[in-house]
Design a protein around this motif. Structure first.
Motif, mmCIF file in Angstrom:
data_model
loop_
_atom_site.group_PDB
_atom_site.id
_atom_site.type_symbol
_atom_site.label_atom_id
_atom_site.label_comp_id
_atom_site.label_asym_id
_atom_site.label_seq_id
_atom_site.Cartn_x
_atom_site.Cartn_y
_atom_site.Cartn_z
ATOM 1 N N TYR A 95 0.836 -1.203 0.000
ATOM 2 C CA TYR A 95 0.000 0.000 0.000
ATOM 3 C C TYR A 95 0.873 1.257 0.000
ATOM 4 C CZ TYR A 95 -3.390 3.544 1.172
ATOM 5 O OH TYR A 95 -4.162 4.682 1.142
ATOM 6 N N THR A 96 1.877 1.290 0.863
ATOM 7 C CA THR A 96 2.775 2.455 0.942
ATOM 8 C C THR A 96 3.553 2.609 -0.354
ATOM 9 O OG1 THR A 96 2.955 2.172 3.334
ATOM 10 C CG2 THR A 96 4.631 3.534 2.276
ATOM 11 N N PHE A 97 4.030 1.512 -0.900
ATOM 12 C CA PHE A 97 4.787 1.555 -2.153
ATOM 13 C C PHE A 97 3.947 2.164 -3.271
ATOM 14 C CE2 PHE A 97 6.544 -0.267 -6.063
ATOM 15 C CZ PHE A 97 7.901 -0.024 -5.898
ATOM 16 N N GLU A 98 2.693 1.751 -3.387
ATOM 17 C CA GLU A 98 1.828 2.207 -4.477
ATOM 18 C C GLU A 98 1.290 3.616 -4.269
ATOM 19 O OE1 GLU A 98 1.351 0.917 -7.442
ATOM 20 O OE2 GLU A 98 2.745 -0.675 -6.875
ATOM 21 N N ASN A 99 1.152 4.065 -3.023
ATOM 22 C CA ASN A 99 0.485 5.330 -2.740
ATOM 23 C C ASN A 99 1.420 6.440 -2.281
ATOM 24 O OD1 ASN A 99 -2.562 4.840 -3.065
ATOM 25 N ND2 ASN A 99 -1.799 3.017 -2.020
ATOM 26 N N THR A 100 2.715 6.248 -2.459
ATOM 27 C CA THR A 100 3.716 7.283 -2.170
ATOM 28 C C THR A 100 4.699 7.308 -3.337
ATOM 29 O OG1 THR A 100 5.317 5.849 -1.045
ATOM 30 C CG2 THR A 100 3.536 6.802 0.321
ATOM 31 N N ASN A 101 5.681 8.219 -3.254
ATOM 32 C CA ASN A 101 6.664 8.237 -4.344
ATOM 33 C C ASN A 101 7.827 7.269 -4.103
ATOM 34 O OD1 ASN A 101 8.127 9.745 -2.470
ATOM 35 N ND2 ASN A 101 8.132 11.620 -3.683
ATOM 36 N N PHE A 102 7.679 6.352 -3.140
ATOM 37 C CA PHE A 102 8.694 5.306 -2.966
ATOM 38 C C PHE A 102 8.855 4.490 -4.249
ATOM 39 C CE2 PHE A 102 9.094 6.110 1.462
ATOM 40 C CZ PHE A 102 10.240 5.446 1.887
ATOM 41 N N LYS A 103 7.785 4.329 -5.014
ATOM 42 C CA LYS A 103 7.870 3.529 -6.243
ATOM 43 C C LYS A 103 8.783 4.161 -7.294
ATOM 44 C CE LYS A 103 3.377 5.224 -7.863
ATOM 45 N NZ LYS A 103 2.741 5.641 -6.627
ATOM 46 N N SER A 104 9.109 5.453 -7.105
ATOM 47 C CA SER A 104 10.001 6.114 -8.069
ATOM 48 C C SER A 104 11.459 6.163 -7.588
ATOM 49 C CB SER A 104 9.506 7.541 -8.350
ATOM 50 O OG SER A 104 9.626 8.345 -7.189
ATOM 51 N N PHE A 105 11.722 5.655 -6.374
ATOM 52 C CA PHE A 105 13.097 5.673 -5.854
ATOM 53 C C PHE A 105 13.980 4.712 -6.641
ATOM 54 C CE2 PHE A 105 12.151 6.873 -1.117
ATOM 55 C CZ PHE A 105 11.561 8.051 -1.533
ATOM 56 N N ALA A 106 15.234 5.119 -6.781
ATOM 57 C CA ALA A 106 16.272 4.267 -7.357
ATOM 58 C C ALA A 106 17.501 4.425 -6.474
ATOM 59 C CB ALA A 106 16.587 4.709 -8.785
ATOM 60 N N VAL A 107 18.439 3.506 -6.602
ATOM 61 C CA VAL A 107 19.697 3.676 -5.886
ATOM 62 C C VAL A 107 20.306 5.004 -6.331
ATOM 63 C CG1 VAL A 107 22.039 2.768 -5.594
ATOM 64 C CG2 VAL A 107 20.073 1.216 -5.549
ATOM 65 N N GLY A 108 20.645 5.843 -5.375
ATOM 66 C CA GLY A 108 21.178 7.166 -5.666
ATOM 67 C C GLY A 108 20.162 8.282 -5.485
ATOM 68 N N SER A 109 18.871 7.949 -5.343
ATOM 69 C CA SER A 109 17.840 8.978 -5.150
ATOM 70 C C SER A 109 18.117 9.782 -3.884
ATOM 71 C CB SER A 109 16.450 8.350 -5.028
ATOM 72 O OG SER A 109 16.024 7.811 -6.252
ATOM 73 N N LEU A 110 18.006 11.106 -4.003
ATOM 74 C CA LEU A 110 18.176 12.012 -2.877
ATOM 75 C C LEU A 110 16.826 12.172 -2.196
ATOM 76 C CD1 LEU A 110 20.303 13.924 -1.551
ATOM 77 C CD2 LEU A 110 19.381 15.733 -3.018
ATOM 78 N N ILE A 111 16.784 11.943 -0.870
ATOM 79 C CA ILE A 111 15.518 11.971 -0.136
ATOM 80 C C ILE A 111 15.631 12.913 1.064
ATOM 81 C CG2 ILE A 111 14.603 9.751 -0.880
ATOM 82 C CD1 ILE A 111 16.311 9.892 2.434
ATOM 83 N N ASN A 112 14.451 13.363 1.552
ATOM 84 C CA ASN A 112 14.387 14.224 2.737
ATOM 85 C C ASN A 112 14.209 13.371 3.978
ATOM 86 O OD1 ASN A 112 14.457 16.735 1.333
ATOM 87 N ND2 ASN A 112 12.328 16.437 0.770
ATOM 88 N N LEU A 113 14.940 13.722 5.035
ATOM 89 C CA LEU A 113 14.848 13.000 6.303
ATOM 90 C C LEU A 113 14.457 13.943 7.431
ATOM 91 C CD1 LEU A 113 18.133 10.888 6.100
ATOM 92 C CD2 LEU A 113 15.785 10.066 5.751
ATOM 93 N N GLU A 114 13.452 13.546 8.192
ATOM 94 C CA GLU A 114 13.157 14.199 9.459
ATOM 95 C C GLU A 114 13.263 13.134 10.535
ATOM 96 O OE1 GLU A 114 9.627 16.315 12.036
ATOM 97 O OE2 GLU A 114 9.554 16.571 9.854
ATOM 98 N N PHE A 115 14.230 13.311 11.422
ATOM 99 C CA PHE A 115 14.452 12.350 12.488
ATOM 100 C C PHE A 115 13.430 12.572 13.601
ATOM 101 C CE2 PHE A 115 18.226 12.589 10.019
ATOM 102 C CZ PHE A 115 18.764 11.313 10.030
ATOM 103 N N ASP A 116 13.193 11.557 14.404
ATOM 104 C CA ASP A 116 12.181 11.604 15.458
ATOM 105 C C ASP A 116 12.432 12.771 16.409
ATOM 106 O OD1 ASP A 116 9.974 10.341 17.001
ATOM 107 O OD2 ASP A 116 11.554 10.148 18.487
#
Length: 194
Positions: A161-182
């Protein structure tokens, strides 16, 4: 305040640079429900709605936001995760997310796991951010549970569900992502390191 539960996806319609700012216009299914001055998280970045027209709305990112996030690499046509601020009294289905990206990270591994996916991310230690096993992390605005926590590296497991309904499905090795730590972990770490 957000929960990290993605409400919908949006498509970057237009990006205009004005001095040090970026004006980003997004096409989304929630545009008609938004109002000027409302906060919306875009891949985990809290941005203020400044204009609305039909299915499009515009937000502005300033230099600080561009410096700390991956927003400067966005292009027209990119898909972004969207979440409106949580309503007081609603269930907190994810975890406490501020929409204040701490730093970017890089996808260093993707493994299909017979119906789910395991992603591994790496981040720079310069900001002293940490993860803990089974703790919370926000990746591109998505509230997730940390697995395989290591120094400057962690993994997450993604359900279909998360894979299909977020942009995780467009990630590739090397993709730059935003992180917010707890946020709770950040305060504990800060107190501990005084």
């Amino acid at each position: 305040m957000f929960t990290g539960i993605i409400e919908t996806l949006g498509r970057i319609h237009e990006i205009q640079k004005e001095r040090d700012n970026l004006h980003i216009t997004v096409d989304s299914s929630i545009s008609s429900e938004l109002k000027i001055d409302q906060s919306v998280a875009h891949n985990g970045i809290c941005l203020t709605v400044v204009a609305i027209k039909d299915s499009l709305y515009t937000v502005t990112a300033i230099a600080e936001t561009i410096l700390k996030t991956n927003i400067g690499s966005w292009q027209e046509g990119d898909i972004v995760n969207l979440e409106r601020a949580m309503k007081l009294g609603d269930r907190l289905d994810g975890h406490i997310v501020q929409g204040h990206v701490d730093q970017t990270g890089k996808c260093i591994g993707i493994e299909e796991a017979n119906g789910s996916w395991n992603f591994t991310f790496e981040y720079d230690s310069i900001f002293s951010n940490i993860t803990i096993e089974k703790g919370s992390i926000t990746v591109n605005g998505v509230s997730l549970t940390v697995v395989n926590s290591k120094t400057n590296q962690f993994g997450v497991s993604i359900i279909p569900y998360t894979f299909e309904n977020t942009n995780f499905k467009s990630f590739a090795v090397g993709s730059l992502i935003n992180l917010e730590f707890d946020v709770i972990g950040k305060y504990v770490s800060r107190l501990y390191n005084k």
